[in-house]
Design an enzyme around this catalytic site. Structure first.
Site, PDB file in Angstrom:
ATOM      1  N   ARG A 155       8.187  36.275 134.985  1.00 20.51           N
ATOM      2  CA  ARG A 155       8.303  37.600 135.610  1.00 20.51           C
ATOM      3  C   ARG A 155       7.981  37.521 137.103  1.00 20.51           C
ATOM      4  O   ARG A 155       8.611  38.184 137.921  1.00 20.51           O
ATOM      5  CB  ARG A 155       7.374  38.600 134.911  1.00 20.51           C
ATOM      6  CG  ARG A 155       7.889  38.987 133.525  1.00 20.51           C
ATOM      7  CD  ARG A 155       6.828  39.668 132.699  1.00 20.51           C
ATOM      8  NE  ARG A 155       6.419  40.950 133.245  1.00 20.51           N
ATOM      9  CZ  ARG A 155       5.270  41.555 132.933  1.00 20.51           C
ATOM     10  NH1 ARG A 155       4.432  40.984 132.090  1.00 20.51           N
ATOM     11  NH2 ARG A 155       4.979  42.714 133.449  1.00 20.51           N
ATOM     12  N   LYS A 164       1.091  49.088 139.508  1.00 21.00           N
ATOM     13  CA  LYS A 164       2.087  50.136 139.789  1.00 21.00           C
ATOM     14  C   LYS A 164       1.995  51.278 138.778  1.00 21.00           C
ATOM     15  O   LYS A 164       2.043  52.442 139.136  1.00 21.00           O
ATOM     16  CB  LYS A 164       3.520  49.563 139.759  1.00 21.00           C
ATOM     17  CG  LYS A 164       3.795  48.516 140.823  1.00 21.00           C
ATOM     18  CD  LYS A 164       5.260  48.151 140.875  1.00 21.00           C
ATOM     19  CE  LYS A 164       5.793  47.512 139.598  1.00 21.00           C
ATOM     20  NZ  LYS A 164       5.201  46.187 139.293  1.00 21.00           N
ATOM     21  N   ARG A 206      -4.619  41.730 129.880  1.00 21.25           N
ATOM     22  CA  ARG A 206      -4.288  43.143 129.630  1.00 21.25           C
ATOM     23  C   ARG A 206      -4.041  43.397 128.143  1.00 21.25           C
ATOM     24  O   ARG A 206      -3.364  42.645 127.468  1.00 21.25           O
ATOM     25  CB  ARG A 206      -3.030  43.499 130.435  1.00 21.25           C
ATOM     26  CG  ARG A 206      -2.559  44.924 130.217  1.00 21.25           C
ATOM     27  CD  ARG A 206      -1.661  45.379 131.324  1.00 21.25           C
ATOM     28  NE  ARG A 206      -0.323  44.805 131.280  1.00 21.25           N
ATOM     29  CZ  ARG A 206       0.644  45.131 132.136  1.00 21.25           C
ATOM     30  NH1 ARG A 206       0.413  46.001 133.105  1.00 21.25           N
ATOM     31  NH2 ARG A 206       1.828  44.577 132.034  1.00 21.25           N
ATOM     32  N   ARG A 221      14.416  47.263 141.247  1.00 19.21           N
ATOM     33  CA  ARG A 221      13.939  45.877 141.213  1.00 19.21           C
ATOM     34  C   ARG A 221      14.955  44.923 141.811  1.00 19.21           C
ATOM     35  O   ARG A 221      14.673  43.731 141.919  1.00 19.21           O
ATOM     36  CB  ARG A 221      13.702  45.462 139.760  1.00 19.21           C
ATOM     37  CG  ARG A 221      12.261  45.626 139.287  1.00 19.21           C
ATOM     38  CD  ARG A 221      12.243  45.318 137.816  1.00 19.21           C
ATOM     39  NE  ARG A 221      11.018  44.777 137.335  1.00 19.21           N
ATOM     40  CZ  ARG A 221      10.088  45.490 136.684  1.00 19.21           C
ATOM     41  NH1 ARG A 221      10.260  46.769 136.492  1.00 19.21           N
ATOM     42  NH2 ARG A 221       9.016  44.910 136.226  1.00 19.21           N
ATOM     43  N   ARG A 278       1.038  42.994 125.239  1.00 13.48           N
ATOM     44  CA  ARG A 278       2.493  43.097 125.387  1.00 13.48           C
ATOM     45  C   ARG A 278       3.097  41.710 125.232  1.00 13.48           C
ATOM     46  O   ARG A 278       2.553  40.741 125.737  1.00 13.48           O
ATOM     47  CB  ARG A 278       2.830  43.637 126.787  1.00 13.48           C
ATOM     48  CG  ARG A 278       2.894  45.139 126.834  1.00 13.48           C
ATOM     49  CD  ARG A 278       3.001  45.662 128.247  1.00 13.48           C
ATOM     50  NE  ARG A 278       4.053  45.034 129.051  1.00 13.48           N
ATOM     51  CZ  ARG A 278       4.392  45.462 130.271  1.00 13.48           C
ATOM     52  NH1 ARG A 278       3.789  46.499 130.800  1.00 13.48           N
ATOM     53  NH2 ARG A 278       5.340  44.846 130.958  1.00 13.48           N
TER      54      ARG A 278
END
Ligand code: AMP
Length: 222
Positions: free
Chosen positions: A176, A18, A132, A93, A165
């Protein structure tokens, strides 16, 4: 004739791309890229009151309470020219957030024009998110396997040490995804019923996905 502001929502599981695609869509269609995740991380880094409150929720992979995120979003929306449309990334969300967004946009004579849903399977999400790495200085994003930096662990652009992160750790990613399924997937039906959901396969490379999005965006009526 001046075109009306165009407002686009990017929906999809964490790691669907996104952020990457919202930036590209915003640049191509002259929209403001508005990422609630980025805004919250900035609040955390600056150790503001909001940042201090949001941090624990974020580190656990939970949603930050609607009221906190809603206020932050309203402030951001009101601080920009009303004629500038947005590419919303990470918002809404929850159904309550979708209602708040409708209200905020209505005040500005705007509405959600199109919802771009990036569909990606869970296995691919886990692979993407746990690999990531990002640059704390310039925000560049890498992947340990699919998009490694030239020198391991170091940003190509600014030489800063790359970081993972806190919420990209395996167990937090799983949480998540659970939260996404429970709270965010109902939005798919909501926008589908309104007729403005456009589903795009988000599993291929970023360039290919963007070409598909650009095609979809080209057909959106203002
Ligand atoms: P993201 O960068 O969009 O993956 O967001 C990172 C984290 O920020 C999420 O896991 C949530 O803890 C928080 N967050 C971002 N956007 C929202 C939102 N719209 N509502 C609640 N929490 C959010």
């Amino acid at each position: 004739m001046v075109n009306r502001a165009l407002d686009v929502v990017l929906l999809g599981p964490p790691g669907a791309g996104k952020g990457t695609q919202a930036k590209r869509v915003a640049a191509a269609f002259e929209l403001l890229h508005l990422s609630t995740g980025d805004l919250l991380r900035d609040e955390v880094t600056r150790r503001t009151g909001l940042g201090e409150q949001a941090k624990a929720f974020m580190n656990r992979g939970e949603l930050v309470p609607d009221t906190l995120v809603g206020k932050m979003l309203a402030t951001r929306l009101h601080s920009q020219p009303a004629a500038l449309g947005c590419a919303f990334d990470g918002y809404p969300r929850t159904t309550a957030q979708a209602q708040l967004l409708d209200g905020l946009l209505a005040e500005l004579n705007r509405r959600v024009d199109v919802v771009l849903y990036l569909r990606v399977e869970d296995d691919e999400i886990l692979r993407r998110l746990t690999g990531r790495r990002s640059c704390p200085a310039c925000g560049a994003v890498y992947h340990t396997v699919t998009q490694p930096p030239m020198v391991g662990g170091v940003c190509d652009a600014c030489r800063a040490t790359l970081v993972q992160r806190d919420d990209d750790r395996d167990e937090v990613v799983r949480e998540r995804l659970r939260v996404y399924r429970e709270h965010t997937t109902p939005l798919l039906a909501l926008y589908r019923d309104r007729g403005n959901l456009r589903e795009v396969d988000g599993s291929s490379g970023a360039d290919e996905v963007f070409e598909r999005l650009r095609e979809v965006m080209g057909r959106v009526r203002r």
